[in-house]
Scaffold this motif. Structure first.
Motif, short mmCIF file in Angstrom:
data_model
loop_
_atom_site.label_atom_id
_atom_site.label_comp_id
_atom_site.label_asym_id
_atom_site.label_seq_id
_atom_site.Cartn_x
_atom_site.Cartn_y
_atom_site.Cartn_z
N GLN A 1 21.75 18.15 -76.25
CA GLN A 1 22.14 17.24 -75.19
C GLN A 1 22.89 16.06 -75.79
OE1 GLN A 1 21.80 17.60 -71.94
NE2 GLN A 1 20.88 19.61 -72.25
N PRO A 2 23.91 15.55 -75.11
CA PRO A 2 24.61 14.37 -75.62
C PRO A 2 23.64 13.20 -75.73
CG PRO A 2 25.79 15.34 -73.78
CD PRO A 2 24.48 16.05 -73.89
N THR A 3 23.76 12.43 -76.78
CA THR A 3 22.80 11.36 -77.01
C THR A 3 23.28 10.02 -76.49
OG1 THR A 3 23.70 11.07 -79.20
CG2 THR A 3 21.77 12.48 -79.01
N SER A 4 24.54 9.75 -76.54
CA SER A 4 25.01 8.45 -76.09
C SER A 4 25.69 8.55 -74.72
CB SER A 4 26.01 7.87 -77.11
OG SER A 4 27.20 8.62 -77.07
N ASN A 5 25.84 7.42 -74.08
CA ASN A 5 26.54 7.39 -72.79
C ASN A 5 27.97 7.87 -72.94
OD1 ASN A 5 24.45 6.53 -71.24
ND2 ASN A 5 24.97 4.35 -71.42
N TYR A 6 28.60 7.53 -74.07
CA TYR A 6 29.99 7.95 -74.32
C TYR A 6 30.07 9.48 -74.34
CZ TYR A 6 34.39 8.67 -76.72
OH TYR A 6 35.65 9.09 -77.06
N GLU A 7 29.16 10.12 -75.05
CA GLU A 7 29.16 11.59 -75.12
C GLU A 7 28.88 12.21 -73.76
OE1 GLU A 7 26.31 12.50 -78.10
OE2 GLU A 7 27.68 12.05 -79.75
N ARG A 8 27.93 11.63 -73.02
CA ARG A 8 27.63 12.14 -71.67
C ARG A 8 28.84 12.01 -70.75
NH1 ARG A 8 23.03 8.78 -71.06
NH2 ARG A 8 21.88 9.44 -72.85
N ASN A 9 29.50 10.87 -70.81
CA ASN A 9 30.68 10.67 -69.97
C ASN A 9 31.80 11.62 -70.37
OD1 ASN A 9 29.43 8.65 -68.55
ND2 ASN A 9 30.30 7.00 -69.78
N LEU A 10 31.97 11.82 -71.66
CA LEU A 10 32.99 12.74 -72.14
C LEU A 10 32.68 14.17 -71.67
CD1 LEU A 10 35.54 12.82 -73.79
CD2 LEU A 10 34.14 13.27 -75.81
N GLN A 11 31.42 14.59 -71.76
CA GLN A 11 31.03 15.91 -71.29
C GLN A 11 31.28 16.06 -69.79
OE1 GLN A 11 30.08 18.74 -72.67
NE2 GLN A 11 30.51 17.81 -74.65
N ARG A 12 31.03 15.01 -69.04
CA ARG A 12 31.23 15.07 -67.59
C ARG A 12 32.72 15.16 -67.24
NH1 ARG A 12 27.46 13.90 -63.35
NH2 ARG A 12 28.64 13.52 -61.47
N ILE A 13 33.58 14.50 -68.03
CA ILE A 13 35.02 14.58 -67.80
C ILE A 13 35.53 15.97 -68.16
CG2 ILE A 13 37.27 13.76 -68.61
CD1 ILE A 13 35.94 10.98 -68.87
N VAL A 14 35.08 16.49 -69.29
CA VAL A 14 35.55 17.79 -69.75
C VAL A 14 35.00 18.92 -68.88
CG1 VAL A 14 35.44 19.42 -71.68
CG2 VAL A 14 35.86 17.01 -72.11
N ASN A 15 33.73 18.84 -68.48
CA ASN A 15 33.09 19.86 -67.65
C ASN A 15 32.55 19.21 -66.38
OD1 ASN A 15 33.40 21.78 -69.73
ND2 ASN A 15 31.62 20.93 -70.76
N PRO A 16 33.41 18.91 -65.42
CA PRO A 16 32.92 18.23 -64.21
C PRO A 16 32.02 19.16 -63.40
CG PRO A 16 35.20 18.88 -63.93
CD PRO A 16 34.83 19.19 -65.34
N PRO A 17 31.05 18.58 -62.68
CA PRO A 17 30.20 19.42 -61.85
C PRO A 17 30.98 19.94 -60.65
CG PRO A 17 29.68 17.11 -61.53
CD PRO A 17 30.68 17.19 -62.64
N ARG A 18 30.55 21.08 -60.12
CA ARG A 18 31.20 21.62 -58.93
C ARG A 18 30.98 20.68 -57.76
NH1 ARG A 18 29.95 27.42 -56.91
NH2 ARG A 18 31.25 26.59 -55.26
N PRO A 19 31.98 20.52 -56.90
CA PRO A 19 31.78 19.66 -55.73
C PRO A 19 30.72 20.29 -54.81
CG PRO A 19 34.05 20.48 -55.82
CD PRO A 19 33.33 21.04 -56.98
N SER A 20 29.89 19.45 -54.27
CA SER A 20 28.85 19.94 -53.38
C SER A 20 29.47 20.32 -52.03
CB SER A 20 27.78 18.87 -53.17
OG SER A 20 28.33 17.78 -52.46
N LEU A 21 28.69 20.99 -51.23
CA LEU A 21 29.16 21.38 -49.89
C LEU A 21 29.51 20.13 -49.08
CD1 LEU A 21 29.65 23.59 -47.83
CD2 LEU A 21 27.27 23.40 -47.16
N LEU A 22 28.70 19.10 -49.22
CA LEU A 22 28.96 17.85 -48.50
C LEU A 22 30.29 17.24 -48.93
CD1 LEU A 22 27.78 15.87 -46.47
CD2 LEU A 22 26.71 14.68 -48.37
N ASN A 23 30.58 17.28 -50.23
CA ASN A 23 31.87 16.75 -50.72
C ASN A 23 33.03 17.56 -50.18
OD1 ASN A 23 30.65 14.76 -52.17
ND2 ASN A 23 30.74 15.83 -54.12
N ARG A 24 32.89 18.89 -50.14
CA ARG A 24 33.97 19.73 -49.63
C ARG A 24 34.20 19.49 -48.15
NH1 ARG A 24 32.12 25.32 -51.83
NH2 ARG A 24 30.30 24.19 -52.46
N ILE A 25 33.14 19.32 -47.38
CA ILE A 25 33.28 19.02 -45.95
C ILE A 25 33.93 17.64 -45.77
CG2 ILE A 25 32.00 18.52 -43.84
CD1 ILE A 25 30.01 20.70 -44.74
#
Length: 106
Positions: A18-42
């Protein structure tokens, strides 16, 4: 006995560091964004409908003025850029005419 593929995938995901720092977590989220939820798509669909309504009905005068500004900008483009844009539009009109003729046989 072999594990089913889903269990192997889960095990593999758990083993990942798991990423240890906020920088690594943010970088992982930019590189591998989560799928938009159904609510976001609507919500995105609702926003598109609202934008359509605003453009064509509620803020008609604003968009007319923006269209007039677009025409002024097009008129002030350098000749080489203007020629490119006009050629691109002309080719698109030809493509549209050919497609329309193919759809509607005479």
């Amino acid at each position: 006995m072999r594990r089913p593929p889903i269990d192997r995938l889960r095990l593999h995901l758990r083993r990942r560091k798991q990423p240890t720092s906020n920088y690594e977590r943010n970088l992982q989220r930019i590189v591998n964004p989560p799928r938009p939820s159904l609510l976001n798509r609507i919500g995105r669909s609702a926003w598109a409908v609202e934008e359509f309504w605003c453009r064509h009905v509620a803020q008609r005068e604003l968009y007319r003025r923006l269209d007039e500004l677009r025409v002024v900008v097009q008129a002030n483009l350098p000749p080489d850029r203007r020629a490119f844009e006009e050629a691109r539009r002309g080719l698109q009109r030809i493509r549209d005419a050919v497609a329309a003729k193919q759809e509607k046989p005479d």
